[in-house]
Design a protein around this motif. Structure first.
Motif, short mmCIF file in Angstrom:
data_model
loop_
_atom_site.label_atom_id
_atom_site.label_comp_id
_atom_site.label_asym_id
_atom_site.label_seq_id
_atom_site.Cartn_x
_atom_site.Cartn_y
_atom_site.Cartn_z
N VAL A 195 0.85 -1.19 0.00
CA VAL A 195 0.00 0.00 0.00
C VAL A 195 0.89 1.23 0.00
O VAL A 195 1.87 1.31 0.72
N ASP A 196 0.55 2.18 -0.88
CA ASP A 196 1.22 3.48 -0.92
C ASP A 196 0.23 4.50 -0.39
O ASP A 196 -0.90 4.59 -0.87
N THR A 197 0.68 5.27 0.58
CA THR A 197 -0.21 6.28 1.14
C THR A 197 0.16 7.64 0.55
O THR A 197 1.32 8.05 0.58
N GLY A 198 -0.83 8.30 0.00
CA GLY A 198 -0.64 9.64 -0.53
C GLY A 198 -1.19 10.66 0.45
O GLY A 198 -1.46 10.35 1.61
N THR A 199 -1.39 11.86 0.00
CA THR A 199 -1.91 12.90 0.87
C THR A 199 -3.37 12.64 1.26
O THR A 199 -3.76 12.85 2.39
N SER A 200 -4.16 12.15 0.29
CA SER A 200 -5.56 11.89 0.61
C SER A 200 -6.05 10.58 0.01
O SER A 200 -7.25 10.36 -0.12
N SER A 201 -5.11 9.72 -0.41
CA SER A 201 -5.53 8.46 -1.02
C SER A 201 -4.62 7.32 -0.57
O SER A 201 -3.51 7.53 -0.10
N TYR A 202 -5.14 6.12 -0.73
CA TYR A 202 -4.41 4.91 -0.39
C TYR A 202 -4.44 4.01 -1.62
O TYR A 202 -5.50 3.69 -2.14
N ASN A 203 -3.25 3.63 -2.11
CA ASN A 203 -3.12 2.80 -3.31
C ASN A 203 -2.70 1.39 -2.92
O ASN A 203 -1.56 1.17 -2.53
N TYR A 204 -3.63 0.45 -3.06
CA TYR A 204 -3.36 -0.95 -2.77
C TYR A 204 -2.98 -1.65 -4.06
O TYR A 204 -3.60 -1.45 -5.10
N THR A 205 -1.94 -2.49 -3.99
CA THR A 205 -1.42 -3.16 -5.18
C THR A 205 -1.74 -4.66 -5.11
O THR A 205 -1.40 -5.33 -4.13
N PHE A 206 -2.36 -5.16 -6.20
CA PHE A 206 -2.69 -6.58 -6.29
C PHE A 206 -2.11 -7.14 -7.58
O PHE A 206 -2.15 -6.49 -8.62
N TYR A 207 -1.56 -8.34 -7.50
CA TYR A 207 -0.92 -8.99 -8.63
C TYR A 207 -1.84 -10.08 -9.18
O TYR A 207 -2.31 -10.94 -8.43
N ILE A 208 -2.06 -10.04 -10.49
CA ILE A 208 -2.93 -10.99 -11.17
C ILE A 208 -2.09 -11.76 -12.19
O ILE A 208 -1.36 -11.15 -12.97
N LYS A 209 -2.20 -13.09 -12.18
CA LYS A 209 -1.48 -13.91 -13.15
C LYS A 209 -2.47 -14.63 -14.04
O LYS A 209 -3.41 -15.26 -13.55
N ASN A 210 -2.27 -14.51 -15.34
CA ASN A 210 -3.10 -15.21 -16.31
C ASN A 210 -2.58 -16.65 -16.38
O ASN A 210 -1.52 -16.90 -16.93
N ILE A 211 -3.32 -17.59 -15.82
CA ILE A 211 -2.90 -19.00 -15.83
C ILE A 211 -3.67 -19.79 -16.89
O ILE A 211 -3.56 -21.01 -16.95
N GLY A 212 -4.42 -19.08 -17.74
CA GLY A 212 -5.13 -19.72 -18.85
C GLY A 212 -4.28 -19.72 -20.10
O GLY A 212 -3.13 -19.29 -20.10
N LYS A 213 -4.87 -20.21 -21.17
CA LYS A 213 -4.16 -20.30 -22.44
C LYS A 213 -4.47 -19.13 -23.37
O LYS A 213 -3.82 -18.95 -24.38
N GLU A 214 -5.49 -18.35 -23.06
CA GLU A 214 -5.92 -17.24 -23.91
C GLU A 214 -5.60 -15.91 -23.22
O GLU A 214 -5.65 -15.81 -22.00
N PRO A 215 -5.29 -14.86 -24.00
CA PRO A 215 -5.11 -13.53 -23.41
C PRO A 215 -6.44 -13.04 -22.80
O PRO A 215 -7.51 -13.39 -23.30
N ILE A 216 -6.34 -12.26 -21.74
CA ILE A 216 -7.54 -11.68 -21.15
C ILE A 216 -7.44 -10.16 -21.23
O ILE A 216 -6.36 -9.59 -21.14
N ALA A 217 -8.60 -9.53 -21.44
CA ALA A 217 -8.65 -8.06 -21.46
C ALA A 217 -8.30 -7.57 -20.06
O ALA A 217 -8.79 -8.09 -19.06
N PHE A 218 -7.44 -6.57 -19.97
CA PHE A 218 -6.93 -6.09 -18.69
C PHE A 218 -7.05 -4.57 -18.65
O PHE A 218 -6.06 -3.86 -18.70
N THR A 219 -8.29 -4.10 -18.62
CA THR A 219 -8.59 -2.67 -18.58
C THR A 219 -9.70 -2.43 -17.57
O THR A 219 -10.44 -3.36 -17.23
N PRO A 220 -9.86 -1.20 -17.11
CA PRO A 220 -10.95 -0.90 -16.17
C PRO A 220 -12.34 -1.15 -16.75
O PRO A 220 -13.28 -1.37 -16.01
#
Length: 160
Positions: A64-89
């Motif tokens: 977690v990175d703490t900013g002045t008014s925000s908290y940024n949590y970092t999560f790691y995702i691994k594609n364990i399938g055989k096809e690409p996955i869309a990775f956008t908001p």
């Protein structure tokens, strides 16, 4: 009298053939419909089996990175399938403790910090979740990540 017997039998025979044809047509339609449904369901299941991912964070040490008014949590995702996955908001929804995180509060990058739009097979991506308030320190929380095809994974972690 003798002529009425064969005529009525002929009429009954024609009616029986029409009824049998209608029943056979109905059964053919139902059978075809079931076959198409099984085919569609099989294709969808095959797609889900080719698309798989895992959340690979240490549940007791989420960065977690703490900013002045925000908290940024970092999560790691691994594609364990055989096809690409869309990775956008737009294609991935993120929930923390059942509350959906708005797309504007999500950042998708590779492990080097470069912005990416898809996650290839066996590649690791990073989801940074920006929250206005910190999660309860030392408390347990649930992260749920849902892909555009409905595939989802949940991850229980302890907030630092």
């Amino acid at each position: 009298m003798a002529a009425g017997g064969p005529a009525s039998e002929l009429i009954l025979f024609i009616v029986a053939v029409i009824v049998a044809g209608s029943v056979a047509g109905g059964l053919a339609y139902v059978t075809t419909d079931i076959a198409h449904g099984m085919n569609d369901r099989g294709a969808m299941l095959a797609d889900q089996l080719r698309t798989d991912f895992a959340i690979i964070n240490d549940p007791n040490n989420v960065p977690v990175d703490t900013g002045t008014s925000s908290y940024n949590y970092t999560f790691y995702i691994k594609n364990i399938g055989k096809e690409p996955i869309a990775f956008t908001p737009d294609a991935v929804q993120v929930f923390i403790d059942g509350a959906m995180v708005p797309a504007a509060n999500l950042t998708f990058t590779d492990v080097n910090g470069a912005s990416i739009s898809s996650l290839d097979a066996y590649e690791v991506g990073v989801i940074k979740v920006t929250l206005g308030t910190a999660l309860t320190q030392g408390g347990y929380h649930t992260l749920t990540v849902v892909l555009e095809n409905g595939e989802r994974r949940s991850f229980v972690f302890r907030a630092p």
